[in-house]
Design a protein around this motif. Structure first.
Motif, PDB file in Angstrom:
ATOM      1  N   SER A 145       0.821  -1.204   0.000  1.00 25.64           N
ATOM      2  CA  SER A 145       0.000   0.000   0.000  1.00 25.64           C
ATOM      3  C   SER A 145       0.859   1.260   0.000  1.00 25.64           C
ATOM      4  CB  SER A 145      -0.931   0.007   1.218  1.00 25.64           C
ATOM      5  OG  SER A 145      -1.853  -1.059   1.155  1.00 25.64           O
ATOM      6  N   VAL A 146       2.003   1.202   0.673  1.00 28.15           N
ATOM      7  CA  VAL A 146       2.932   2.327   0.647  1.00 28.15           C
ATOM      8  C   VAL A 146       3.482   2.511  -0.760  1.00 28.15           C
ATOM      9  CG1 VAL A 146       5.110   3.231   1.539  1.00 28.15           C
ATOM     10  CG2 VAL A 146       3.543   2.028   3.068  1.00 28.15           C
ATOM     11  N   GLU A 147       3.803   1.409  -1.423  1.00 30.79           N
ATOM     12  CA  GLU A 147       4.303   1.488  -2.792  1.00 30.79           C
ATOM     13  C   GLU A 147       3.254   2.066  -3.732  1.00 30.79           C
ATOM     14  OE1 GLU A 147       5.459  -2.512  -3.520  1.00 30.79           O
ATOM     15  OE2 GLU A 147       7.196  -2.429  -2.180  1.00 30.79           O
ATOM     16  N   ASP A 148       1.969   1.799  -3.446  1.00 33.23           N
ATOM     17  CA  ASP A 148       0.892   2.310  -4.296  1.00 33.23           C
ATOM     18  C   ASP A 148       0.720   3.818  -4.193  1.00 33.23           C
ATOM     19  OD1 ASP A 148       0.369  -0.220  -5.201  1.00 33.23           O
ATOM     20  OD2 ASP A 148      -1.326  -0.572  -3.860  1.00 33.23           O
ATOM     21  N   VAL A 149       1.321   4.435  -3.187  1.00 36.44           N
ATOM     22  CA  VAL A 149       1.276   5.893  -3.060  1.00 36.44           C
ATOM     23  C   VAL A 149       2.054   6.550  -4.201  1.00 36.44           C
ATOM     24  CG1 VAL A 149       2.041   7.833  -1.602  1.00 36.44           C
ATOM     25  CG2 VAL A 149       0.932   5.839  -0.573  1.00 36.44           C
ATOM     26  N   PHE A 150       2.968   5.799  -4.822  1.00 31.86           N
ATOM     27  CA  PHE A 150       3.842   6.325  -5.866  1.00 31.86           C
ATOM     28  C   PHE A 150       3.551   5.617  -7.203  1.00 31.86           C
ATOM     29  CE2 PHE A 150       5.853   6.771  -1.800  1.00 31.86           C
ATOM     30  CZ  PHE A 150       6.402   8.046  -1.818  1.00 31.86           C
ATOM     31  N   THR A 151       3.462   6.393  -8.276  1.00 33.76           N
ATOM     32  CA  THR A 151       3.196   5.847  -9.608  1.00 33.76           C
ATOM     33  C   THR A 151       4.117   6.509 -10.610  1.00 33.76           C
ATOM     34  OG1 THR A 151       0.848   5.607  -9.030  1.00 33.76           O
ATOM     35  CG2 THR A 151       1.446   5.409 -11.358  1.00 33.76           C
ATOM     36  N   TRP A 152       4.824   5.692 -11.389  1.00 34.18           N
ATOM     37  CA  TRP A 152       5.749   6.252 -12.370  1.00 34.18           C
ATOM     38  C   TRP A 152       4.991   6.734 -13.602  1.00 34.18           C
ATOM     39  CZ3 TRP A 152      10.481   8.008 -12.151  1.00 34.18           C
ATOM     40  CH2 TRP A 152      11.120   8.338 -13.348  1.00 34.18           C
ATOM     41  N   ASP A 153       5.285   7.943 -14.054  1.00 32.75           N
ATOM     42  CA  ASP A 153       4.681   8.548 -15.244  1.00 32.75           C
ATOM     43  C   ASP A 153       5.742   8.578 -16.339  1.00 32.75           C
ATOM     44  OD1 ASP A 153       3.690  10.222 -17.240  1.00 32.75           O
ATOM     45  OD2 ASP A 153       2.573  11.464 -15.810  1.00 32.75           O
ATOM     46  N   ASN A 154       5.601   7.683 -17.316  1.00 33.70           N
ATOM     47  CA  ASN A 154       6.603   7.589 -18.382  1.00 33.70           C
ATOM     48  C   ASN A 154       6.614   8.818 -19.280  1.00 33.70           C
ATOM     49  OD1 ASN A 154       8.140   5.190 -18.176  1.00 33.70           O
ATOM     50  ND2 ASN A 154       6.338   3.991 -18.754  1.00 33.70           N
ATOM     51  N   GLU A 155       5.454   9.426 -19.492  1.00 33.86           N
ATOM     52  CA  GLU A 155       5.392  10.581 -20.392  1.00 33.86           C
ATOM     53  C   GLU A 155       6.116  11.783 -19.800  1.00 33.86           C
ATOM     54  OE1 GLU A 155       1.496  11.562 -21.661  1.00 33.86           O
ATOM     55  OE2 GLU A 155       1.113   9.587 -22.594  1.00 33.86           O
ATOM     56  N   ARG A 156       5.919  12.038 -18.529  1.00 32.76           N
ATOM     57  CA  ARG A 156       6.531  13.197 -17.896  1.00 32.76           C
ATOM     58  C   ARG A 156       7.844  12.845 -17.214  1.00 32.76           C
ATOM     59  NH1 ARG A 156       4.529  16.107 -14.327  1.00 32.76           N
ATOM     60  NH2 ARG A 156       5.105  18.038 -15.375  1.00 32.76           N
ATOM     61  N   VAL A 157       8.162  11.556 -17.148  1.00 32.05           N
ATOM     62  CA  VAL A 157       9.396  11.044 -16.536  1.00 32.05           C
ATOM     63  C   VAL A 157       9.514  11.536 -15.086  1.00 32.05           C
ATOM     64  CG1 VAL A 157      11.828  10.526 -16.974  1.00 32.05           C
ATOM     65  CG2 VAL A 157      10.411  11.358 -18.820  1.00 32.05           C
ATOM     66  N   VAL A 158       8.451  11.305 -14.331  1.00 33.60           N
ATOM     67  CA  VAL A 158       8.442  11.671 -12.919  1.00 33.60           C
ATOM     68  C   VAL A 158       7.738  10.562 -12.140  1.00 33.60           C
ATOM     69  CG1 VAL A 158       8.461  14.167 -13.311  1.00 33.60           C
ATOM     70  CG2 VAL A 158       6.267  12.954 -13.132  1.00 33.60           C
ATOM     71  N   LEU A 159       8.002  10.560 -10.849  1.00 31.18           N
ATOM     72  CA  LEU A 159       7.307   9.671  -9.934  1.00 31.18           C
ATOM     73  C   LEU A 159       6.212  10.486  -9.258  1.00 31.18           C
ATOM     74  CD1 LEU A 159       7.525   6.722  -8.923  1.00 31.18           C
ATOM     75  CD2 LEU A 159       8.922   7.570  -7.036  1.00 31.18           C
ATOM     76  N   GLN A 160       4.967  10.138  -9.544  1.00 29.08           N
ATOM     77  CA  GLN A 160       3.856  10.873  -8.970  1.00 29.08           C
ATOM     78  C   GLN A 160       3.558  10.371  -7.561  1.00 29.08           C
ATOM     79  OE1 GLN A 160       0.773  10.307 -11.948  1.00 29.08           O
ATOM     80  NE2 GLN A 160       1.309  12.244 -12.926  1.00 29.08           N
ATOM     81  N   MET A 161       3.203  11.297  -6.668  1.00 26.24           N
ATOM     82  CA  MET A 161       2.930  10.960  -5.266  1.00 26.24           C
ATOM     83  C   MET A 161       1.487  11.311  -4.915  1.00 26.24           C
ATOM     84  SD  MET A 161       6.281  12.603  -3.383  1.00 26.24           S
ATOM     85  CE  MET A 161       5.768  14.293  -3.788  1.00 26.24           C
ATOM     86  N   ASN A 162       0.898  10.503  -4.082  1.00 21.12           N
ATOM     87  CA  ASN A 162      -0.391  10.850  -3.498  1.00 21.12           C
ATOM     88  C   ASN A 162      -0.110  11.630  -2.215  1.00 21.12           C
ATOM     89  OD1 ASN A 162      -2.901  11.064  -2.358  1.00 21.12           O
ATOM     90  ND2 ASN A 162      -3.270   8.871  -2.177  1.00 21.12           N
TER      91      ASN A 162
END
Length: 356
Positions: free
Chosen positions: A56-73
């Motif tokens: 669940s902690v890992e699910d807080v972060f999602t990699w965005d390939n288009e923007r090349v960033v790690l998105q955070m909740n």
């Protein structure tokens, strides 16, 4: 000690009891056994006293390939703590210590994004680089580790000198398999850092529960924690009937535990009752055997039959399924046949006791 439990509540109570006179409990269990359910139950039972690391902690972060960033909740409890306590610098330092000190994360709470760059001061410097899956997992672990480390340091101060009261209710850190997708060097690094953090917490009313299916991670933690004689180690089994068996593990290698896996898979094959859990059991057996025999290329080298490529794909698929802790009988005949053939070939090749 061997204790059988019919419910997850009973299992959790037993684990908590084992922590009454120890600082830590280390549990070895393959995927689908129930370690994730155990960890989540402990958090749900005491939300204020338990700080939990799991998928669940890992699910807080999602990699965005288009923007090349790690998105955070940024609404997550963990990220709120990071922002309010100003721990972003500690995360960067920890990440660089665990990886390459040339890769620098940049954490932006306003946009909810983490970007990564290489800053060498020359033409090879770059912003917005893509990191590997392993580096992504390490970054997520560093977020949790930095919060836990700050909590321990704060609680070591006398109450009247503490800069924050946010950690005063902390009594238990529950850590469920933090080393997925990491290589052996980083697994050892994470294990040693975690062991040192546990030692720093000596004298505090904070206990640690670590669950893992990774034999090397278990081995390093076992040897690091048992030197203090304040750690407990167990293997967790779940049989074909309802319930769990928690067994004391007196050695740093849970290799004998895998004899039970061999028996479980053999019974499933002979009884025509192969489920997804048996694929994960076989992968755990392959991982341990590869580590034990020193196969540098990993467990995949141990599959030598005609269905090796297919079974490797299936084992990876089932092992990384986010619902892998839930047993399912939905297994195709093709996959069942691949498991049968490769399992028996494995037993013959590596001369396991009782192999055909």
């Amino acid at each position: 000690m061997i204790n059988h439990h019919e419910t997850i509540e009973s299992l959790a109570d037993d684990v908590l009891q084992s922590l009454a006179d120890s600082r830590s409990a280390l549990i070895y269990a393959q995927n689908t056994t129930g370690k994730t359910r155990l960890a989540q139950h402990l958090k749900d039972h005491d939300p204020e006293g338990v700080v939990l690391y799991n998928s669940s902690v890992e699910d807080v972060f999602t990699w965005d390939n288009e923007r090349v960033v790690l998105q955070m909740n940024v609404k997550s409890e963990l990220l709120k703590t990071i922002e309010t306590q100003g721990l972003d610098g500690a995360i960067v330092d920890t990440f660089q210590a665990f990886t390459n000190d040339k890769i620098e994360p940049s954490i932006d709470f306003e946009s909810g994004e983490v970007s990564f760059g290489i800053h060498k001061g020359d033409d090879s410097s770059a912003d917005g680089i893509k990191i590997s899956r392993a580096e992504e997992r390490i970054f997520v672990w560093c977020v949790y580790y930095s919060v836990l480390s700050a909590a321990i340091d704060t609680l070591r101060d006398s109450p009247d000198l503490r800069l924050s009261e946010d950690y005063d209710g902390l009594t238990l850190a529950v850590i469920d398999d933090p080393v997925s997708s990491m290589d052996d060097v980083r697994i050892v690094t994470v294990a040693l850092a975690l062991a040192e953090l546990i030692k720093r917490a000596s004298g505090l009313n904070v206990k640690f529960l670590i669950t893992t299916h990774h034999a090397l991670f278990f081995n390093v933690l076992f040897n690091s924690l048992r030197r203090s004689k304040k750690g407990r180690a167990y293997t967790l089994l779940r049989g074909p009937a309802m319930g769990w068996t928690l067994k004391s593990q007196p050695h740093d290698s849970p290799f004998s535990y895998h004899l039970g896996i061999v028996n479980d898979i053999e019974l499933a094959i002979s009884g025509g009752s192969i489920q997804r859990s048996h694929f994960n059991q076989f992968r755990a057996l392959l991982e341990k055997t590869a580590n034990f025999l020193g196969y540098a290329g990993g467990w995949g080298e141990l599959l030598t039959g005609p269905d090796a490529a297919l079974l490797t794909k299936v084992l990876n698929l089932y092992s990384h399924d986010r619902f892998s802790d839930v047993d399912s009988s939905e297994v195709s005949e093709e996959y069942r046949d691949a498991l049968k053939g490769e399992f028996h070939e494995f037993l013959r090749t590596f001369r396991w006791e009782g192999a055909a």
